[in-house]
Design a protein around this motif. Sequence first.
Motif, PDB file in Angstrom:
ATOM      1  N   THR A  73       2.362   1.825  -3.349  1.00 40.25           N
ATOM      2  CA  THR A  73       1.302   2.127  -4.315  1.00 40.25           C
ATOM      3  C   THR A  73       0.895   3.591  -4.204  1.00 40.25           C
ATOM      4  O   THR A  73       0.720   4.283  -5.216  1.00 40.25           O
ATOM      5  CB  THR A  73       0.080   1.219  -4.074  1.00 40.25           C
ATOM      6  OG1 THR A  73       0.462  -0.140  -4.303  1.00 40.25           O
ATOM      7  CG2 THR A  73      -1.065   1.581  -5.009  1.00 40.25           C
ATOM      8  N   GLY A  95      -3.200   6.114  -4.338  1.00 45.92           N
ATOM      9  CA  GLY A  95      -2.652   5.160  -5.299  1.00 45.92           C
ATOM     10  C   GLY A  95      -3.662   4.654  -6.298  1.00 45.92           C
ATOM     11  O   GLY A  95      -3.458   3.597  -6.908  1.00 45.92           O
ATOM     12  N   GLN A 137       0.806  -1.218   0.000  1.00 45.58           N
ATOM     13  CA  GLN A 137       0.000   0.000   0.000  1.00 45.58           C
ATOM     14  C   GLN A 137       0.842   1.273   0.000  1.00 45.58           C
ATOM     15  O   GLN A 137       0.538   2.225  -0.717  1.00 45.58           O
ATOM     16  CB  GLN A 137      -0.946  -0.002   1.196  1.00 45.58           C
ATOM     17  CG  GLN A 137      -2.104  -0.979   1.047  1.00 45.58           C
ATOM     18  CD  GLN A 137      -3.030  -0.943   2.241  1.00 45.58           C
ATOM     19  OE1 GLN A 137      -2.657  -1.269   3.361  1.00 45.58           O
ATOM     20  NE2 GLN A 137      -4.262  -0.547   2.004  1.00 45.58           N
ATOM     21  N   CYS A 195      -6.383  -3.637  -0.487  1.00 51.29           N
ATOM     22  CA  CYS A 195      -5.845  -2.300  -0.775  1.00 51.29           C
ATOM     23  C   CYS A 195      -6.911  -1.470  -1.482  1.00 51.29           C
ATOM     24  O   CYS A 195      -7.214  -1.726  -2.655  1.00 51.29           O
ATOM     25  CB  CYS A 195      -4.593  -2.385  -1.635  1.00 51.29           C
ATOM     26  SG  CYS A 195      -3.951  -0.755  -2.128  1.00 51.29           S
ATOM     27  N   THR A 205      -5.750   0.196  -4.886  1.00 50.43           N
ATOM     28  CA  THR A 205      -5.596  -0.769  -5.970  1.00 50.43           C
ATOM     29  C   THR A 205      -6.951  -1.201  -6.507  1.00 50.43           C
ATOM     30  O   THR A 205      -7.160  -1.270  -7.727  1.00 50.43           O
ATOM     31  CB  THR A 205      -4.795  -1.986  -5.492  1.00 50.43           C
ATOM     32  OG1 THR A 205      -3.463  -1.578  -5.160  1.00 50.43           O
ATOM     33  CG2 THR A 205      -4.727  -3.070  -6.557  1.00 50.43           C
ATOM     34  N   THR A 248       1.745  -5.927 -10.453  1.00 51.86           N
ATOM     35  CA  THR A 248       0.358  -6.180 -10.080  1.00 51.86           C
ATOM     36  C   THR A 248      -0.537  -6.145 -11.308  1.00 51.86           C
ATOM     37  O   THR A 248      -1.448  -6.974 -11.463  1.00 51.86           O
ATOM     38  CB  THR A 248      -0.111  -5.135  -9.053  1.00 51.86           C
ATOM     39  OG1 THR A 248       0.663  -5.273  -7.853  1.00 51.86           O
ATOM     40  CG2 THR A 248      -1.590  -5.312  -8.713  1.00 51.86           C
ATOM     41  N   HIS A 301      -0.191   4.729  -8.345  1.00 55.27           N
ATOM     42  CA  HIS A 301      -0.946   3.659  -8.996  1.00 55.27           C
ATOM     43  C   HIS A 301      -0.272   2.335  -8.692  1.00 55.27           C
ATOM     44  O   HIS A 301       0.884   2.291  -8.262  1.00 55.27           O
ATOM     45  CB  HIS A 301      -1.020   3.872 -10.503  1.00 55.27           C
ATOM     46  CG  HIS A 301       0.319   4.000 -11.180  1.00 55.27           C
ATOM     47  ND1 HIS A 301       1.004   5.194 -11.271  1.00 55.27           N
ATOM     48  CD2 HIS A 301       1.100   3.087 -11.795  1.00 55.27           C
ATOM     49  CE1 HIS A 301       2.140   5.015 -11.918  1.00 55.27           C
ATOM     50  NE2 HIS A 301       2.220   3.731 -12.250  1.00 55.27           N
ATOM     51  N   TYR A 302      -0.997   1.241  -8.885  1.00 60.52           N
ATOM     52  CA  TYR A 302      -0.378  -0.046  -8.578  1.00 60.52           C
ATOM     53  C   TYR A 302       0.696  -0.391  -9.598  1.00 60.52           C
ATOM     54  O   TYR A 302       0.754   0.150 -10.704  1.00 60.52           O
ATOM     55  CB  TYR A 302      -1.409  -1.156  -8.409  1.00 60.52           C
ATOM     56  CG  TYR A 302      -2.379  -1.425  -9.533  1.00 60.52           C
ATOM     57  CD1 TYR A 302      -1.986  -2.053 -10.710  1.00 60.52           C
ATOM     58  CD2 TYR A 302      -3.739  -1.124  -9.385  1.00 60.52           C
ATOM     59  CE1 TYR A 302      -2.894  -2.351 -11.713  1.00 60.52           C
ATOM     60  CE2 TYR A 302      -4.658  -1.420 -10.387  1.00 60.52           C
ATOM     61  CZ  TYR A 302      -4.236  -2.034 -11.546  1.00 60.52           C
ATOM     62  OH  TYR A 302      -5.140  -2.334 -12.535  1.00 60.52           O
ATOM     63  N   SER A 303       1.556  -1.315  -9.211  1.00 62.75           N
ATOM     64  CA  SER A 303       2.775  -1.591  -9.973  1.00 62.75           C
ATOM     65  C   SER A 303       2.494  -2.338 -11.275  1.00 62.75           C
ATOM     66  O   SER A 303       1.432  -2.947 -11.465  1.00 62.75           O
ATOM     67  CB  SER A 303       3.736  -2.430  -9.124  1.00 62.75           C
ATOM     68  OG  SER A 303       3.208  -3.736  -8.937  1.00 62.75           O
TER      69      SER A 303
END
Length: 412
Positions: A43, A204, A40, A92, A95, A53, A48-50
């Motif tokens: 992120t 994120g 988290q 999360c 996410t 992910t 933003h998420y990776s």
Amino acid sequence: MTAVTNAPGQGFPAPPEPGLTPNEVLDRAEAIAPTLVGLQAETEQRTHYSRQTHEEFARAGFYRLLVPRRYGGYEFGIDTFMRVVTTLARGCPSTAWMYCLGATHAIAAATLFGEEAQAEIFRDGDFICPATIVPSGSAVPAADGGWVLNGTWNYCSGAPYATHFIGHAMVQGGDGPPAPMLFVAPRDQWRLLDDWGRQLGLKGSGSHSVTVENGRIPASFALPGTHLSEATVADGTPGRELHGNPQYGGGPLSYMVLEIASLAVGIAQGALDVYGDLMRSRRTLLPPVVGRAEDPDYQFWYAEAAGMIAAAEAGVQGAIRQWQELCELGPEGFTREQDLRITTICRHTIRLCWTAVESYLFPTAGSSSVRQGERLERVWRDMSMLHSHAGFAVFLPTVANREFTRVHFTAP
């Protein structure tokens, strides 16, 4: 619930895993969600998420859940999709918000646009498409019959890995005032702005702005005079006829609010998880000093919050079921009144989730549990951001409420 008619073997491409079932998808979400908790902080920092992910979601089939089978999607019911969203939000919130608001608009695209547009929009299978409902910028007819777009659209959740963008531009209509036009723009026609991450919560969620400079789209990618939140399906939709699936004929407004309600339930469940850990691991400050799980006050606070969240979950599931049943009735079943009625259910489920966190879990968890970077502190910020969403805080309790009452008491 969803009747899939466009199955492989009828001239349509098979999805990557033709035998994938809704239960298998849900199992994947359950396995992924706990791994998101520890990510988290990064992120939020990344906004933003990776990429890792993102690729995991793609392998799991998450970006094809609502894409029609005709185009290599899984065409699962919205009940499956919303359960995936709630599960991810429990791990999360950022996410899940970014995923949901990116993948969910396959429903809108497959419902409202014609076959020519859909064949192009969904040609790659995976579909990630943020959408905004606030009109901005301009659309001007092009010489080839298409449209030239210019403008900037804010709060485009899901944009970092998006394949498309759905928005509303203003079209000058002769001597009258400009009117909104719903459009979908491919990724090569817009640019992502680096303007997200300084907000209170959902840092994120990839809710960046999108800007278009002389972007061009074909005529089939535009629906002049259409606004997503006001679109009627009572006369049928291109998607219902094309896919033979009632799901592509449901009310757009209530569907959008179902997304937020599903997210709210998952976020609140995550807060309850944290509080449960504190109940097992912490002791009371005042005598008699006992474990929190043994203390009558903490027992009351936990039960109140748990009951509210469970009621909210039941409300959302009931609203999803009603949405699907109305779709099954046919175009005449999904009236504007029914569309608005489901939004009222969702608004109250969101309120229940917020009350559970804001009134019971957050204030009694203890100051050490809500320091910056703690999971419960992050949940409170994220839910505060959700609670301040203009659609939930302004539109639903005012405009939508008034319209619901007005259409209810207006003779057919």
